[in-house]
Design a protein around this motif. Sequence first.
Motif, PDB file in Angstrom:
ATOM      1  N   ASP A   1       0.809  -1.217   0.000  1.00  0.00           N
ATOM      2  CA  ASP A   1       0.000   0.000   0.000  1.00  0.00           C
ATOM      3  C   ASP A   1       0.843   1.269   0.000  1.00  0.00           C
ATOM      4  OD1 ASP A   1       0.940  -0.142   2.577  1.00  0.00           O
ATOM      5  OD2 ASP A   1      -1.022  -0.022   3.552  1.00  0.00           O
ATOM      6  N   ASP A   2       2.089   1.154  -0.479  1.00  0.00           N
ATOM      7  CA  ASP A   2       2.918   2.341  -0.678  1.00  0.00           C
ATOM      8  C   ASP A   2       2.174   3.305  -1.604  1.00  0.00           C
ATOM      9  OD1 ASP A   2       4.830   3.996  -2.310  1.00  0.00           O
ATOM     10  OD2 ASP A   2       6.284   3.079  -0.976  1.00  0.00           O
ATOM     11  N   PRO A   3       2.058   4.587  -1.235  1.00  0.00           N
ATOM     12  CA  PRO A   3       1.293   5.531  -2.058  1.00  0.00           C
ATOM     13  C   PRO A   3       1.767   5.605  -3.507  1.00  0.00           C
ATOM     14  CG  PRO A   3       1.734   6.487   0.088  1.00  0.00           C
ATOM     15  CD  PRO A   3       2.510   5.205   0.025  1.00  0.00           C
ATOM     16  N   ASP A   4       3.064   5.464  -3.758  1.00  0.00           N
ATOM     17  CA  ASP A   4       3.553   5.520  -5.139  1.00  0.00           C
ATOM     18  C   ASP A   4       2.993   4.370  -5.965  1.00  0.00           C
ATOM     19  OD1 ASP A   4       5.009   7.797  -4.681  1.00  0.00           O
ATOM     20  OD2 ASP A   4       6.903   6.746  -4.319  1.00  0.00           O
ATOM     21  N   LEU A   5       2.878   3.190  -5.358  1.00  0.00           N
ATOM     22  CA  LEU A   5       2.340   2.036  -6.075  1.00  0.00           C
ATOM     23  C   LEU A   5       0.834   2.169  -6.259  1.00  0.00           C
ATOM     24  CD1 LEU A   5       4.350  -0.885  -4.417  1.00  0.00           C
ATOM     25  CD2 LEU A   5       4.925   0.499  -6.422  1.00  0.00           C
ATOM     26  N   LEU A   6       0.142   2.620  -5.223  1.00  0.00           N
ATOM     27  CA  LEU A   6      -1.302   2.823  -5.331  1.00  0.00           C
ATOM     28  C   LEU A   6      -1.614   3.861  -6.406  1.00  0.00           C
ATOM     29  CD1 LEU A   6      -2.371   2.927  -1.563  1.00  0.00           C
ATOM     30  CD2 LEU A   6      -2.579   0.999  -3.156  1.00  0.00           C
ATOM     31  N   ARG A   7      -0.798   4.906  -6.474  1.00  0.00           N
ATOM     32  CA  ARG A   7      -1.018   5.958  -7.471  1.00  0.00           C
ATOM     33  C   ARG A   7      -0.809   5.401  -8.882  1.00  0.00           C
ATOM     34  NH1 ARG A   7       2.517   8.947  -5.714  1.00  0.00           N
ATOM     35  NH2 ARG A   7       1.235   9.955  -4.135  1.00  0.00           N
ATOM     36  N   TRP A   8       0.218   4.578  -9.061  1.00  0.00           N
ATOM     37  CA  TRP A   8       0.478   3.972 -10.376  1.00  0.00           C
ATOM     38  C   TRP A   8      -0.710   3.125 -10.826  1.00  0.00           C
ATOM     39  CZ3 TRP A   8       2.805   3.869 -14.818  1.00  0.00           C
ATOM     40  CH2 TRP A   8       2.907   2.688 -15.557  1.00  0.00           C
ATOM     41  N   VAL A   9      -1.201   2.299  -9.955  1.00  0.00           N
ATOM     42  CA  VAL A   9      -2.337   1.446 -10.303  1.00  0.00           C
ATOM     43  C   VAL A   9      -3.566   2.295 -10.616  1.00  0.00           C
ATOM     44  CG1 VAL A   9      -3.940  -0.302  -9.437  1.00  0.00           C
ATOM     45  CG2 VAL A   9      -1.482  -0.544  -9.015  1.00  0.00           C
TER      46      VAL A   9
ATOM     47  N   VAL B   1      -2.054  13.864 -15.928  1.00  0.00           N
ATOM     48  CA  VAL B   1      -1.785  12.448 -16.188  1.00  0.00           C
ATOM     49  C   VAL B   1      -0.589  12.307 -17.124  1.00  0.00           C
ATOM     50  CG1 VAL B   1      -2.672  10.365 -17.320  1.00  0.00           C
ATOM     51  CG2 VAL B   1      -4.123  11.642 -15.723  1.00  0.00           C
ATOM     52  N   ALA B   2      -0.537  13.132 -18.177  1.00  0.00           N
ATOM     53  CA  ALA B   2       0.600  13.091 -19.099  1.00  0.00           C
ATOM     54  C   ALA B   2       1.900  13.412 -18.369  1.00  0.00           C
ATOM     55  CB  ALA B   2       0.374  14.066 -20.247  1.00  0.00           C
ATOM     56  N   ASP B   3       1.873  14.403 -17.490  1.00  0.00           N
ATOM     57  CA  ASP B   3       3.062  14.744 -16.707  1.00  0.00           C
ATOM     58  C   ASP B   3       3.459  13.588 -15.796  1.00  0.00           C
ATOM     59  OD1 ASP B   3       3.150  17.258 -17.852  1.00  0.00           O
ATOM     60  OD2 ASP B   3       2.170  18.277 -16.164  1.00  0.00           O
ATOM     61  N   TYR B   4       2.467  12.952 -15.204  1.00  0.00           N
ATOM     62  CA  TYR B   4       2.753  11.823 -14.307  1.00  0.00           C
ATOM     63  C   TYR B   4       3.436  10.691 -15.072  1.00  0.00           C
ATOM     64  CZ  TYR B   4       2.049   7.598 -11.586  1.00  0.00           C
ATOM     65  OH  TYR B   4       2.264   6.411 -10.930  1.00  0.00           O
ATOM     66  N   TYR B   5       2.903  10.344 -16.235  1.00  0.00           N
ATOM     67  CA  TYR B   5       3.514   9.279 -17.028  1.00  0.00           C
ATOM     68  C   TYR B   5       4.949   9.633 -17.409  1.00  0.00           C
ATOM     69  CZ  TYR B   5      -0.599   6.283 -17.849  1.00  0.00           C
ATOM     70  OH  TYR B   5      -1.650   5.396 -17.722  1.00  0.00           O
TER      71      TYR B   5
ATOM     72  N   LEU C   1      10.098   2.374 -15.243  1.00  0.00           N
ATOM     73  CA  LEU C   1       9.442   1.252 -15.902  1.00  0.00           C
ATOM     74  C   LEU C   1      10.440   0.461 -16.736  1.00  0.00           C
ATOM     75  CD1 LEU C   1       6.209   3.097 -17.120  1.00  0.00           C
ATOM     76  CD2 LEU C   1       6.683   2.058 -14.880  1.00  0.00           C
ATOM     77  N   ARG C   2      10.210  -0.845 -16.787  1.00  0.00           N
ATOM     78  CA  ARG C   2      11.068  -1.682 -17.629  1.00  0.00           C
ATOM     79  C   ARG C   2      10.401  -3.037 -17.843  1.00  0.00           C
ATOM     80  NH1 ARG C   2      13.451  -0.626 -12.982  1.00  0.00           N
ATOM     81  NH2 ARG C   2      14.812   0.853 -14.030  1.00  0.00           N
ATOM     82  N   MET C   3      10.892  -3.718 -18.862  1.00  0.00           N
ATOM     83  CA  MET C   3      10.436  -5.076 -19.113  1.00  0.00           C
ATOM     84  C   MET C   3      11.258  -6.044 -18.266  1.00  0.00           C
ATOM     85  SD  MET C   3       8.699  -7.432 -20.499  1.00  0.00           S
ATOM     86  CE  MET C   3       7.818  -6.759 -21.891  1.00  0.00           C
ATOM     87  N   THR C   4      10.620  -6.627 -17.269  1.00  0.00           N
ATOM     88  CA  THR C   4      11.264  -7.628 -16.437  1.00  0.00           C
ATOM     89  C   THR C   4      10.746  -9.006 -16.820  1.00  0.00           C
ATOM     90  OG1 THR C   4       9.532  -7.483 -14.757  1.00  0.00           O
ATOM     91  CG2 THR C   4      11.419  -5.979 -14.531  1.00  0.00           C
ATOM     92  N   ARG C   5      11.357 -10.022 -16.256  1.00  0.00           N
ATOM     93  CA  ARG C   5      10.880 -11.371 -16.531  1.00  0.00           C
ATOM     94  C   ARG C   5       9.440 -11.542 -16.054  1.00  0.00           C
ATOM     95  NH1 ARG C   5      13.585 -16.443 -13.555  1.00  0.00           N
ATOM     96  NH2 ARG C   5      12.365 -15.538 -11.852  1.00  0.00           N
ATOM     97  N   GLU C   6       9.139 -10.971 -14.862  1.00  0.00           N
ATOM     98  CA  GLU C   6       7.777 -11.073 -14.349  1.00  0.00           C
ATOM     99  C   GLU C   6       6.791 -10.332 -15.247  1.00  0.00           C
ATOM    100  OE1 GLU C   6       8.163  -9.657 -10.344  1.00  0.00           O
ATOM    101  OE2 GLU C   6       8.142 -11.698  -9.523  1.00  0.00           O
TER     102      GLU C   6
ATOM    103  N   MET D   1      -3.579  -0.581 -28.032  1.00  0.00           N
ATOM    104  CA  MET D   1      -3.998   0.721 -27.508  1.00  0.00           C
ATOM    105  C   MET D   1      -3.058   1.261 -26.435  1.00  0.00           C
ATOM    106  SD  MET D   1      -8.151   0.390 -27.448  1.00  0.00           S
ATOM    107  CE  MET D   1      -8.487   2.120 -27.804  1.00  0.00           C
ATOM    108  N   LEU D   2      -1.998   0.528 -26.128  1.00  0.00           N
ATOM    109  CA  LEU D   2      -1.012   1.034 -25.178  1.00  0.00           C
ATOM    110  C   LEU D   2      -0.325   2.267 -25.756  1.00  0.00           C
ATOM    111  CD1 LEU D   2       0.729  -2.244 -23.947  1.00  0.00           C
ATOM    112  CD2 LEU D   2      -0.832  -0.799 -22.643  1.00  0.00           C
ATOM    113  N   PRO D   3       0.160   3.160 -24.883  1.00  0.00           N
ATOM    114  CA  PRO D   3       0.955   4.297 -25.382  1.00  0.00           C
ATOM    115  C   PRO D   3       2.171   3.789 -26.143  1.00  0.00           C
ATOM    116  CG  PRO D   3       0.402   4.565 -23.053  1.00  0.00           C
ATOM    117  CD  PRO D   3       0.021   3.168 -23.422  1.00  0.00           C
ATOM    118  N   PRO D   4       2.645   4.530 -27.143  1.00  0.00           N
ATOM    119  CA  PRO D   4       3.812   4.080 -27.913  1.00  0.00           C
ATOM    120  C   PRO D   4       5.013   3.715 -27.053  1.00  0.00           C
ATOM    121  CG  PRO D   4       2.780   5.943 -29.005  1.00  0.00           C
ATOM    122  CD  PRO D   4       2.080   5.777 -27.681  1.00  0.00           C
ATOM    123  N   TRP D   5       5.263   4.481 -25.966  1.00  0.00           N
ATOM    124  CA  TRP D   5       6.416   4.175 -25.117  1.00  0.00           C
ATOM    125  C   TRP D   5       6.248   2.840 -24.411  1.00  0.00           C
ATOM    126  CZ3 TRP D   5       4.633   3.687 -20.209  1.00  0.00           C
ATOM    127  CH2 TRP D   5       3.527   4.444 -19.822  1.00  0.00           C
TER     128      TRP D   5
END
Length: 283
Positions: A105-113, A165-169, A176-181, A225-229
Amino acid sequence: MDTEDLGLFGPGSVTWKVHEEPILIVAGLRSLYLQALHPRAMAGVAQNSNYRTDAWGRLVRTATYVGTTIYGTTAEAEAAGRRLRTRHSRMRATDPVTGEEFRVDDPDLLRWVHVTEVESFVSTARRAGLALTDDEVDGYYTEQRRSAALVGLDPDDVPGTAAEVADYYRDVRPQLRMTREAAETAVFLTAPPIPWKLSLPARVGLNLGPPRWAYFGIAATALGMLPPWALRLYGGLGLPTTALSADLSARALRLALAAVPRRYREGPLQQAAKERAARLTAA
């Protein structure tokens, strides 16, 4: 407390206008693809969830929670939020890179979700053909700060407009990165087990019946429909034609879903909310 109110939003809200759309099934999947790109958020899910063994049960529970916050009474929405906060407060996970233990429940993670979810809802609905003005889109984000408060976030710390929202992203992208998970989760989201009642008999072999192909189409649209990045992080090119193709697919799916009788498109929470609103209006 009034147990017969219009809830956090109501029939005049942008939220009800957006969530009237059955196309949001694509939006929900899109948000999960996005969320998987955050290593800590993904670790929190992987280490505390049985989503691989109970994918459809988890989907139903999540949909019920969202439906309750959108269409339930204020008391029902607040009770759902309390239950979720209590559950999250007990959960811990280990950072896959640093080995540090952290709270789910870290606020940074809750905000991302929260942001990935609401941005997926409103952007998918709009790209699928729902007429929304820029002011309505901003209004949706502002309204959804009420949902953010339910999970324990300070509404003032949550993006409340499309520009925010654009600024947040932009700010969060370096994390962000592509991990095995993330890769394993993306594969699972694209080809999850289909409930047996919807599957072909085992003798068919690969279980590629109509439900499987229909789901593949939804998953492909959500990915497109994901953002290009985000597409680039998943190894895609993020070309304009990818977005155009996904938009056309979403528009076609929205038209197809609009042909389904309303009584089959609307869940019991939505139906109950509309009946309650009609009673309160007539009173």
